[in-house]
Design a protein around this motif. Structure first.
Motif, PDB file in Angstrom:
ATOM      1  N   GLN A 295       0.830  -1.201   0.000  1.00 21.59           N
ATOM      2  CA  GLN A 295       0.000   0.000   0.000  1.00 21.59           C
ATOM      3  C   GLN A 295       0.874   1.265   0.000  1.00 21.59           C
ATOM      4  OE1 GLN A 295      -0.372  -2.754   1.848  1.00 21.59           O
ATOM      5  NE2 GLN A 295      -2.441  -2.901   2.748  1.00 21.59           N
ATOM      6  N   VAL A 296       1.967   1.202   0.756  1.00 24.10           N
ATOM      7  CA  VAL A 296       2.846   2.373   0.818  1.00 24.10           C
ATOM      8  C   VAL A 296       3.549   2.584  -0.524  1.00 24.10           C
ATOM      9  CG1 VAL A 296       4.744   3.480   2.043  1.00 24.10           C
ATOM     10  CG2 VAL A 296       3.181   1.991   3.282  1.00 24.10           C
ATOM     11  N   GLN A 297       3.965   1.504  -1.144  1.00 24.91           N
ATOM     12  CA  GLN A 297       4.587   1.609  -2.471  1.00 24.91           C
ATOM     13  C   GLN A 297       3.637   2.274  -3.469  1.00 24.91           C
ATOM     14  OE1 GLN A 297       5.840  -2.293  -3.654  1.00 24.91           O
ATOM     15  NE2 GLN A 297       7.711  -2.241  -2.441  1.00 24.91           N
ATOM     16  N   LYS A 298       2.370   1.884  -3.402  1.00 21.49           N
ATOM     17  CA  LYS A 298       1.376   2.459  -4.301  1.00 21.49           C
ATOM     18  C   LYS A 298       1.204   3.956  -4.030  1.00 21.49           C
ATOM     19  CE  LYS A 298      -3.391   1.829  -5.904  1.00 21.49           C
ATOM     20  NZ  LYS A 298      -4.642   1.028  -5.735  1.00 21.49           N
ATOM     21  N   ALA A 299       1.209   4.325  -2.762  1.00 22.34           N
ATOM     22  CA  ALA A 299       1.067   5.738  -2.403  1.00 22.34           C
ATOM     23  C   ALA A 299       2.264   6.553  -2.892  1.00 22.34           C
ATOM     24  CB  ALA A 299       0.913   5.871  -0.890  1.00 22.34           C
ATOM     25  N   PHE A 300       3.458   6.015  -2.718  1.00 22.72           N
ATOM     26  CA  PHE A 300       4.661   6.718  -3.182  1.00 22.72           C
ATOM     27  C   PHE A 300       4.663   6.876  -4.701  1.00 22.72           C
ATOM     28  CE2 PHE A 300       7.366   5.491   0.723  1.00 22.72           C
ATOM     29  CZ  PHE A 300       7.155   6.731   1.297  1.00 22.72           C
ATOM     30  N   SER A 301       4.197   5.858  -5.393  1.00 28.93           N
ATOM     31  CA  SER A 301       4.231   5.899  -6.861  1.00 28.93           C
ATOM     32  C   SER A 301       3.289   6.951  -7.432  1.00 28.93           C
ATOM     33  CB  SER A 301       3.870   4.522  -7.441  1.00 28.93           C
ATOM     34  OG  SER A 301       2.526   4.192  -7.159  1.00 28.93           O
ATOM     35  N   SER A 302       2.332   7.387  -6.627  1.00 29.09           N
ATOM     36  CA  SER A 302       1.371   8.390  -7.103  1.00 29.09           C
ATOM     37  C   SER A 302       1.839   9.823  -6.867  1.00 29.09           C
ATOM     38  CB  SER A 302       0.017   8.183  -6.413  1.00 29.09           C
ATOM     39  OG  SER A 302       0.101   8.479  -5.025  1.00 29.09           O
ATOM     40  N   VAL A 303       2.941   9.992  -6.112  1.00 30.59           N
ATOM     41  CA  VAL A 303       3.451  11.335  -5.812  1.00 30.59           C
ATOM     42  C   VAL A 303       3.961  12.008  -7.082  1.00 30.59           C
ATOM     43  CG1 VAL A 303       5.249  12.617  -4.598  1.00 30.59           C
ATOM     44  CG2 VAL A 303       4.024  10.795  -3.424  1.00 30.59           C
ATOM     45  N   LYS A 304       3.477  13.228  -7.323  1.00 30.82           N
ATOM     46  CA  LYS A 304       3.879  13.959  -8.536  1.00 30.82           C
ATOM     47  C   LYS A 304       4.561  15.289  -8.232  1.00 30.82           C
ATOM     48  CE  LYS A 304       0.356  11.996 -11.595  1.00 30.82           C
ATOM     49  NZ  LYS A 304      -0.093  10.963 -10.648  1.00 30.82           N
ATOM     50  N   SER A 305       4.569  15.698  -6.964  1.00 23.69           N
ATOM     51  CA  SER A 305       5.231  16.951  -6.610  1.00 23.69           C
ATOM     52  C   SER A 305       5.729  16.878  -5.173  1.00 23.69           C
ATOM     53  CB  SER A 305       4.264  18.133  -6.750  1.00 23.69           C
ATOM     54  OG  SER A 305       3.313  18.121  -5.699  1.00 23.69           O
ATOM     55  N   THR A 306       6.681  17.741  -4.857  1.00 25.35           N
ATOM     56  CA  THR A 306       7.215  17.759  -3.496  1.00 25.35           C
ATOM     57  C   THR A 306       6.151  18.172  -2.485  1.00 25.35           C
ATOM     58  OG1 THR A 306       7.999  20.006  -3.933  1.00 25.35           O
ATOM     59  CG2 THR A 306       9.592  18.223  -4.172  1.00 25.35           C
ATOM     60  N   ASP A 307       5.129  18.890  -2.909  1.00 19.99           N
ATOM     61  CA  ASP A 307       4.063  19.298  -1.993  1.00 19.99           C
ATOM     62  C   ASP A 307       3.235  18.112  -1.515  1.00 19.99           C
ATOM     63  OD1 ASP A 307       4.828  21.931  -2.268  1.00 19.99           O
ATOM     64  OD2 ASP A 307       3.434  22.334  -3.916  1.00 19.99           O
ATOM     65  N   GLU A 308       3.105  17.095  -2.349  1.00 23.06           N
ATOM     66  CA  GLU A 308       2.306  15.928  -1.987  1.00 23.06           C
ATOM     67  C   GLU A 308       3.048  14.988  -1.047  1.00 23.06           C
ATOM     68  OE1 GLU A 308       0.674  13.854  -5.402  1.00 23.06           O
ATOM     69  OE2 GLU A 308       0.792  15.690  -6.589  1.00 23.06           O
ATOM     70  N   PHE A 309       4.352  15.037  -1.089  1.00 20.92           N
ATOM     71  CA  PHE A 309       5.127  14.042  -0.370  1.00 20.92           C
ATOM     72  C   PHE A 309       4.926  14.089   1.148  1.00 20.92           C
ATOM     73  CE2 PHE A 309       8.087  10.730  -1.020  1.00 20.92           C
ATOM     74  CZ  PHE A 309       8.800  10.622   0.169  1.00 20.92           C
ATOM     75  N   PRO A 310       4.961  15.252   1.810  1.00 20.75           N
ATOM     76  CA  PRO A 310       4.747  15.278   3.264  1.00 20.75           C
ATOM     77  C   PRO A 310       3.428  14.626   3.687  1.00 20.75           C
ATOM     78  CG  PRO A 310       5.595  17.376   2.507  1.00 20.75           C
ATOM     79  CD  PRO A 310       5.254  16.598   1.279  1.00 20.75           C
ATOM     80  N   ALA A 311       2.381  14.778   2.862  1.00 19.82           N
ATOM     81  CA  ALA A 311       1.087  14.174   3.199  1.00 19.82           C
ATOM     82  C   ALA A 311       1.176  12.646   3.192  1.00 19.82           C
ATOM     83  CB  ALA A 311       0.021  14.650   2.208  1.00 19.82           C
ATOM     84  N   VAL A 312       1.890  12.097   2.217  1.00 18.85           N
ATOM     85  CA  VAL A 312       2.052  10.651   2.164  1.00 18.85           C
ATOM     86  C   VAL A 312       2.839  10.157   3.369  1.00 18.85           C
ATOM     87  CG1 VAL A 312       3.076   8.746   0.843  1.00 18.85           C
ATOM     88  CG2 VAL A 312       1.907  10.608  -0.346  1.00 18.85           C
ATOM     89  N   ILE A 313       3.866  10.909   3.752  1.00 17.81           N
ATOM     90  CA  ILE A 313       4.661  10.553   4.928  1.00 17.81           C
ATOM     91  C   ILE A 313       3.793  10.531   6.175  1.00 17.81           C
ATOM     92  CG2 ILE A 313       6.454  11.381   6.507  1.00 17.81           C
ATOM     93  CD1 ILE A 313       7.728  10.089   4.243  1.00 17.81           C
ATOM     94  N   ARG A 314       2.992  11.594   6.352  1.00 18.34           N
ATOM     95  CA  ARG A 314       2.142  11.671   7.542  1.00 18.34           C
ATOM     96  C   ARG A 314       1.119  10.539   7.560  1.00 18.34           C
ATOM     97  NH1 ARG A 314       2.405  17.233   6.335  1.00 18.34           N
ATOM     98  NH2 ARG A 314       0.432  17.133   5.191  1.00 18.34           N
ATOM     99  N   GLN A 315       0.591  10.193   6.377  1.00 23.02           N
ATOM    100  CA  GLN A 315      -0.419   9.148   6.304  1.00 23.02           C
ATOM    101  C   GLN A 315       0.112   7.777   6.737  1.00 23.02           C
ATOM    102  OE1 GLN A 315      -2.110   8.625   2.408  1.00 23.02           O
ATOM    103  NE2 GLN A 315      -3.395   6.910   3.047  1.00 23.02           N
ATOM    104  N   TRP A 316       1.321   7.464   6.298  1.00 21.93           N
ATOM    105  CA  TRP A 316       1.839   6.107   6.498  1.00 21.93           C
ATOM    106  C   TRP A 316       2.906   5.984   7.579  1.00 21.93           C
ATOM    107  CZ3 TRP A 316      -0.948   2.383   4.550  1.00 21.93           C
ATOM    108  CH2 TRP A 316      -1.739   2.661   3.425  1.00 21.93           C
ATOM    109  N   TYR A 317       3.500   7.120   7.978  1.00 18.38           N
ATOM    110  CA  TYR A 317       4.579   7.037   8.977  1.00 18.38           C
ATOM    111  C   TYR A 317       4.318   7.889  10.218  1.00 18.38           C
ATOM    112  CZ  TYR A 317       7.294   4.615   5.407  1.00 18.38           C
ATOM    113  OH  TYR A 317       7.732   3.712   4.467  1.00 18.38           O
ATOM    114  N   GLY A 318       3.184   8.569  10.243  1.00 19.13           N
ATOM    115  CA  GLY A 318       2.854   9.362  11.417  1.00 19.13           C
ATOM    116  C   GLY A 318       3.331  10.791  11.297  1.00 19.13           C
ATOM    117  N   PRO A 319       2.948  11.636  12.238  1.00 16.20           N
ATOM    118  CA  PRO A 319       3.282  13.069  12.187  1.00 16.20           C
ATOM    119  C   PRO A 319       4.771  13.332  12.362  1.00 16.20           C
ATOM    120  CG  PRO A 319       2.311  12.472  14.303  1.00 16.20           C
ATOM    121  CD  PRO A 319       2.180  11.270  13.439  1.00 16.20           C
TER     122      PRO A 319
END
Length: 318
Positions: free
Chosen positions: A294-318
């Motif tokens: 699931q995390v791999q799928k989330a990372f593969s959908s990232v298209k900008s640096t702005d989206e990346f922190p949200a994916v981190i918070r979702q799967w790795y916590g604040p």
């Protein structure tokens, strides 16, 4: 402790040169996690001597990462010596000569592992580089080009020891094996017994702390060079310092390191290229997450640096 010429490491391991991976971003993360020495990815000598390379900060070491090594590939002793001088001027502290690479495009051009079939040329390169730089020089070898050419290894090893090589890094597979089968660490025991006063560093199949410690103990090598085992798991260095691989880094810690690595990559290459470059690291980092796919799928959908922190918070916590 591990001594490589005038470089003395407080622990007997370091991060290997990894073509396409060990740029400044990966090296910085590895150092944060306890690697005492890091290497830039293998560089082609003909490219290194081009003026644009010397002026490109992407190819130079950071001021905060000494000691740092550079690994050279080539088939001409004069070009290799010139390239070694350039890398030394750029600030690299150690030059490693790659006589081991099994990649077909390297072999077809008679570089890397092909030189195990031509000890005279390998030693011509070593001698020229040794005389050209004022820093430690090491060589990276495999056990032979194939099972029938082991004599090439022993000739290069013996002659380089006589030529005062600062260390030999040995991957105990043949060139033709590439990464198939198991690395033969018993071979490294034979190497160390034959050259007891030379620094012998083992490489190959180093993916877990327990395996690394066991291989070092049974083979008697002076240290290990960790390559594929560090991709997506820089904590292998801190675990080795602790002497145990039982403690998996928390999700918070994983997220912190992944985020730092990602932003360093984007700073190096720019946002668009950085995101593409980082995907292979993201896939590797995910192997430590309990919901890997699931995390791999989330990372593969990232298209900008702005989206990346949200994916981190979702799967790795604040």
């Amino acid at each position: 402790m591990l001594k490589i010429g005038n470089i003395i490491l407080d622990v007997p391991f370091f991060q290997a040169a990894l073509s396409g991976y060990s740029d400044y971003a990966m090296r910085a993360v590895a150092r944060d996690c306890g690697a005492p020495l890091v290497f830039a990815g293998a560089m082609l000598a003909k490219g290194v001597i081009h003026p644009r390379v010397f002026n490109n900060p992407l190819f130079g070491p950071g001021v905060d990462e000494h000691p740092v090594g550079a690994q050279l590939l080539g088939d001409d002793h004069e070009t290799m010596a010139k390239a070694a001088k350039v890398l030394r001027q750029m600030g690299y502290d150690l030059i490693d000569l790659n006589f081991a690479c099994p990649t077909p495009k390297v072999i077809n051009r008679k570089r890397g592992g092909f030189l195990l079939t031509d000890p005279d040329k390998a030693m011509e390169i070593y001698t020229a580089v040794r005389e050209a730089v004022d820093c430690p020089v090491t060589i990276k070898l495999r056990t032979g080009f194939d099972e029938s050419s082991i004599d090439g290894f022993w000739e290069i090893a013996s002659r380089s020891v006589a030529g005062k090589v600062d260390a030999m890094i040995v991957h105990p597979r043949t060139v033709c094996q590439r990464f198939t089968g198991k690395a033969n660490w018993q071979f490294l025991s034979e190497v160390k017994k034959r050259f007891p006063r030379t620094t012998i560093i083992g490489s190959g199949d180093l993916f877990s702390v327990d395996k690394i410690l066991n291989n070092m103990k049974t083979s008697g090598v002076d240290g290990v060079s960790i390559a594929r085992g560090a991709i997506g798991n820089p904590w292998i260095f801190s675990q080795l310092r602790e002497g145990s691989g039982k403690s998996i880094p928390s999700l918070d810690e994983q997220g912190r390191v992944i985020s730092k690595h990602f932003h360093l990559v984007c700073k190096l290459y720019g946002e668009e290229k950085g995101i593409m470059h980082f995907r292979k690291f993201a896939i590797a980092y995910c192997k430590l997450h309990p919901q890997r796919k699931q995390v791999q799928k989330a990372f593969s959908s990232v298209k900008s640096t702005d989206e990346f922190p949200a994916v981190i918070r979702q799967w790795y916590g604040p």
